[in-house]
Motif scaffolding. Structure first.
Motif, short mmCIF file in Angstrom:
data_model
loop_
_atom_site.label_atom_id
_atom_site.label_comp_id
_atom_site.label_asym_id
_atom_site.label_seq_id
_atom_site.Cartn_x
_atom_site.Cartn_y
_atom_site.Cartn_z
N GLY A 157 44.10 50.56 31.04
CA GLY A 157 44.55 50.05 31.76
C GLY A 157 43.33 49.83 32.46
N ILE A 158 42.97 48.77 33.81
CA ILE A 158 41.55 48.78 34.57
C ILE A 158 42.08 48.20 35.29
CG2 ILE A 158 42.14 45.77 33.66
CD1 ILE A 158 39.34 45.48 33.04
N VAL A 159 40.85 48.81 35.86
CA VAL A 159 40.48 48.82 37.84
C VAL A 159 39.75 47.47 37.92
CG1 VAL A 159 40.30 49.70 40.11
CG2 VAL A 159 41.94 50.71 38.56
N PHE A 160 39.64 46.82 38.78
CA PHE A 160 38.62 45.70 38.76
C PHE A 160 37.28 46.07 40.39
CE2 PHE A 160 41.83 43.06 37.37
CZ PHE A 160 40.74 42.83 35.60
N HIS A 161 36.40 46.16 40.73
CA HIS A 161 35.46 46.52 41.81
C HIS A 161 35.60 45.92 42.60
CE1 HIS A 161 36.65 50.69 40.25
NE2 HIS A 161 36.13 50.41 39.24
N SER A 162 35.68 44.03 42.05
CA SER A 162 35.26 43.22 42.24
C SER A 162 35.74 41.76 42.75
CB SER A 162 33.69 43.49 42.82
OG SER A 162 33.28 42.68 41.77
N GLN A 163 35.84 40.83 43.36
CA GLN A 163 35.97 39.59 42.62
C GLN A 163 34.91 38.84 41.70
OE1 GLN A 163 38.94 37.93 44.36
NE2 GLN A 163 39.21 36.85 42.69
N LYS A 164 33.96 39.54 41.83
CA LYS A 164 33.70 39.06 40.73
C LYS A 164 34.11 38.77 39.04
CE LYS A 164 29.13 39.16 38.89
NZ LYS A 164 27.55 39.28 39.16
N ALA A 165 34.22 40.92 39.14
CA ALA A 165 33.91 41.43 38.16
C ALA A 165 35.49 40.76 37.39
CB ALA A 165 34.43 43.03 38.37
N MET A 166 36.85 40.81 38.40
CA MET A 166 37.85 40.36 38.00
C MET A 166 38.26 38.61 37.53
SD MET A 166 41.33 40.40 40.73
CE MET A 166 42.78 39.73 39.95
N ARG A 167 37.21 37.82 38.33
CA ARG A 167 37.08 36.71 37.98
C ARG A 167 36.90 36.60 36.06
NH1 ARG A 167 35.34 35.05 42.27
NH2 ARG A 167 32.86 35.38 42.16
N GLU A 168 35.32 37.48 36.27
CA GLU A 168 34.70 37.17 34.92
C GLU A 168 35.80 37.81 33.92
OE1 GLU A 168 31.14 39.70 33.67
OE2 GLU A 168 31.06 37.87 34.44
N VAL A 169 36.43 38.85 33.83
CA VAL A 169 37.32 39.62 33.05
C VAL A 169 38.01 39.10 32.23
CG1 VAL A 169 38.90 41.56 32.43
CG2 VAL A 169 36.69 42.32 33.23
N ALA A 170 38.91 37.93 33.49
CA ALA A 170 40.35 37.24 33.22
C ALA A 170 39.69 36.52 32.31
CB ALA A 170 40.97 37.22 34.78
#
Length: 482
Positions: free
Chosen positions: A112-125
């Motif tokens: 599982g993955i937990v993102f610690h910012s919108q930037k991280a979420m956008r990049e990984v997605a």
């Protein structure tokens, strides 16, 4: 007997090498006991670069739960995302490739993955949506808002979904395991005795991103330490121990030190390289004229007690510049212009004496314990040494919790090649060297942002893949000693 350091070694450097060769200080049980929690002792750098800390918990029933915390910065203070990994591990037989290690099989149940910012979420997605197959193309719809603490499933054995490849994620590090125990003297003057320290060595990560998913380790990463039995003091250990995927560790601020290279540096452990090389290193840097000397003591065993050959190399290096790719690192170029080799056992003597005439010193003239200059033959083909030779390096200096100076040199390419062009410059580091002697006459070479350069800790060592014949000789040697 192991090769003696040169007479002009500083006493503290000689003492450090002898300390490493005191095999009674280290015990390594086969198979190892893994139960309990193991944590990183600081911010780790993987090829890429990637900055992370790890916290792995192994249960008595072979199940494990592992946390990997990733960061934007080399101080591990700005978290990007965290992975929580669950699975099962089965220890197998002692490795016949990497002496002293145990091979293991693992099976992943969930990631599982937990993102610690919108930037991280956008990049990984974007990584996953671009590089994954049909099953992962809609992993996170565009425009999805970051939800603090939300856990997204990357891998599930039940549903056979696996969206981890885009992250360069694999747990092949679990396929090679070694646990070492030693005792740390108590630091307080009023105390006597020592404290148990347990270190967990897991398989190395391939230096080429595209090879990560397939590579089966033959070397190790920086060791983790037991959460109960670790070196003291360890400011990072407790912070990482208490962390989880929702509360990633934020490590203490570390002072950024200017690169001061002059002086003598020596290995802190018996080091292991992919392709089964065990060695200790000793370097002398002369900042006043930018020249360096290096001794590479090679062994056939993981305690560095059975020597095979020694390489002495020397040359010069360029002024360093801060790395644009690996924050906190310094880029340098090293030229290897001279080298000498001393075979230390009969297997190496036989191999060198059977090498092609004119390719490695005087033909059929090698004998154990006798050093020979290989500069006139432009190196030694049998050992993969080519002269003259330039390598493009990365390194950094740090102070440990005891205020000792540490030097990190760029990690060697996993395939045994040489970083002989700027695009092959390392993006991660080998095990640190410790400063065992300064250079008081060069104290003025203390440059702030224009760091002074340092020698490639392997300037001459694995300059090419070692020939198959040599690896076969070493394999036969292992069989004889085992």
């Amino acid at each position: 007997a192991a090769a003696e350091p040169p007479l002009r070694w500083e006493p503290r450097c000689r003492q450090q090498l002898r300390h490493l060769q005191d095999g009674a200080r280290i015990a390594a049980r086969l198979p190892p006991r893994l139960e309990g929690r193991w944590v990183s002792t600081g911010c780790e750098v993987r090829p890429g670069p990637e900055f992370l800390t790890r916290s792995y918990l192994f249960y008595a029933n072979r199940l494990f739960k592992a946390y990997q915390f990733y960061y934007w910065d080399p101080s591990c203070r700005d978290p990007s995302y965290s992975l929580v990994i669950k699975g099962k591990l089965r220890l197998r037989q002692a490795s016949w490739i990497t002496r002293g290690a145990t091979e293991a099989d693992y099976h992943l149940h969930k990631v599982g993955i937990v993102f610690h910012s919108q930037k991280a979420m956008r990049e990984v997605a974007s990584w996953i949506n671009q590089t994954s197959g049909e099953g992962c193309s809609g992993f996170l719809p565009p425009g999805r808002t970051w939800a603090p603490g939300a856990l997204y499933e990357l891998l599930s054995a039940k549903t056979e979904r696996d969206c981890t490849a885009a992250l360069g994620f694999a747990m092949h590090e679990l396929s090679l395991v070694r646990v070492e125990k030693h005792y740390q003297p108590l630091l307080q003057p009023q105390q006597s005795g020592s404290r148990l320290v347990e270190e967990l060595y897991l398989g190395d990560i391939h230096t080429e991103w595209v090879e990560r998913l397939h590579y089966r380790p033959t070397g190790y990463q920086r060791p983790m330490q037991s959460a109960v039995h670790h070196v003291h003091p360890c400011p990072a250990c407790g912070i990482i121990y208490r962390a989880d995927e929702h509360h990633p560790p934020i490590l203490p601020v570390r002072a950024q030190l200017p690169m001061q290279l002059s002086g003598s540096w020596v290995s802190t452990h018996c080091e292991v390289r992919p392709a089964v090389l065990f060695l200790t290193r000793y370097f002398i840097f002369h900042g006043n004229n930018h020249t360096w000397e290096g001794y590479y003591y090679h062994y056939s065993d993981p305690l560095c007690k059975q020597p095979t050959f020694t390489i002495y190399a020397s040359g010069h290096y360029t002024q360093g510049i801060p790395s644009s790719k690996v924050r906190g690192g310094t880029e340098l170029a090293f030229k290897v212009t001279q080298a000498r080799v001393t075979p230390m056992d009969q297997v190496t003597v036989m191999m060198l004496n059977s090498s092609e005439p004119g390719s490695c010193g005087l033909t059929s003239s090698w004998s154990a314990g006798v050093e020979q200059d290989i500069t006139p033959t432009n190196g030694c083909l049998a050992l993969g040494i080519k002269l003259p030779h330039t390598e493009y390096e990365l390194f950094k200096t740090e102070q440990d919790v005891k205020d000792r100076s540490l030097l990190y040199v760029g990690e060697r390419p996993t395939d045994g090649s040489s970083p002989d062009s700027p695009d092959k410059r390392p993006t991660s580091y080998q095990a640190p060297l410790i400063q065992c002697a300064g250079a008081p006459e060069e104290f003025s070479n203390y440059v702030s942002l224009k760091y002074l350069g340092k020698k490639d800790a392997n300037g001459s060592e694995a300059l090419k893949s070692l020939p198959v014949a040599f690896l076969l000789f070493i394999a036969l040697l292992f069989l004889r000693w085992d």
